[in-house]
Write a protein that holds these residues in place. Structure first.
Motif: not given
Length: 321
Positions: A186-209
């Motif tokens: 469940f976590g892996v399946a939803t994590n992809t979309y959570a990451t995409r939501a942050l990317t759309d909000a202008q978060f960088t890869s460095a931000d997310i990690m």
């Protein structure tokens, strides 16, 4: 079919200069490292607790990521602007990275990875109206999900009946492992979309990690302080923490990012299917795990359905409307 792009864009095209090392090599390297990490974690979890490993590895990882971040003030501002999205990525990361350790502490590594891989399509289909409302579910995905469901059930029976590589296990251990593996899926399946939501909000890869492990570290610390599980920091323990952090968090993610940048999406997805085969082969090196042809048969069926569903879904969506 994607349009050709030159090497400067990150993905080589027909007219661009070919990569010296193909992206597929990095993707396969990542799947092999991930398989090895699963087996190694299962081995060390005999003497170390999941919370202890999680806390030490991910605190170290987060400190490094924040320390290397070049725009920490901007990161703080983006977190303040999107607290809900940040909380969701932390929740999905908590499930993806902590729950799997509890699963590996209970079950055969290939069974854990098989249940996670097999359950992800089911979670994705169940949450499709919310996770991907604009993308219809194709028939191939339904067929693959059915096959994956059968494989997950088979792996569950294998573990329940003591036919896995770890032999007979107490029912409470098996149930704990199964629940943890499903939570991981469940976590892996939803994590992809959570990451995409942050990317759309202008978060960088460095931000997310830099921010994704906060809740995981708090939860792991809470478990350690309330339930115990601390282990003396001997040279061996420090080496285990360092290996898991470098290979599992830094090197693995780095290789995956390179592989994705240099490889077509369908190829990446198909190469991911090799993870279960790699896991089965690598776990042969662990003396506590016997060869289980029941587990192997189940993951072969699961791998076949995964490849079929992935390829058919890409082909279907590539057809002109």
């Amino acid at each position: 079919m994607t349009s050709p792009r030159d090497s400067a864009s990150g993905v080589p095209g027909k007219a661009g200069r070919p990569w010296i090392v193909p992206g597929a090599v990095f993707v396969l390297g990542y799947t092999l490292m991930n398989a090895g990490k699963s087996v190694f974690e299962g081995h060390v979890l005999v003497s170390l607790t999941p919370a202890f490993i999680a806390f030490n590895c991910f605190v170290l990882a987060q400190v490094v990521y924040i320390g290397l971040h070049r725009d920490r003030k901007g990161l703080i501002n983006r977190v303040r602007a999107h607290p809900g999205k940040v909380l969701i990525i932390n929740l999905t990361t908590l499930l993806s990275w902590l729950a799997v350790l509890y699963a590996l502490a209970s079950l055969e590594p290939v069974v854990v990875n098989g249940i996670v891989v097999g359950a992800i399509p089911l979670v994705t289909l169940a949450l499709a109206p919310w996770l991907r409302p604009a993308m219809p579910i194709v028939t191939a995905e339904k067929i693959a999900a059915f096959g994956c469901s059968a494989s997950v059930i088979a792996l569950t029976i294998v573990s329940m009946r003591g036919l896995s590589g770890l032999g007979a296990l107490p029912p409470v251990v098996v149930v704990t492992g199964l629940i943890a593996a499903l939570l991981t899926a469940f976590g892996v399946a939803t994590n992809t979309y959570a990451t995409r939501a942050l990317t759309d909000a202008q978060f960088t890869s460095a931000d997310i990690m830099s921010l994704r492990f906060t809740l995981l570290n708090i939860a792991a610390a809470g478990i350690l302080f309330t339930q115990g599980g601390w282990t003396p920091y001997t040279g061996e323990v420090l080496a285990i923490i360092l290996v898991l952090t470098v290979v599992g968090v830094f090197l693995g993610i780095y290789w995956l990012q390179i592989g994705i940048a240099r490889t077509e999406p369908m190829t990446v997805s198909l190469l991911f299917a090799t993870n279960l085969i790699f896991t089965f082969i690598v776990q042969l090196l662990d003396p506590r795990i016997a060869v289980s042809w029941s587990s192997f048969s189940a993951i072969l069926v699961l791998t076949a359905f995964t490849i079929y569903g992935t390829r058919a879904a890409f082909v279907d969506r590539a057809r002109p409307a």
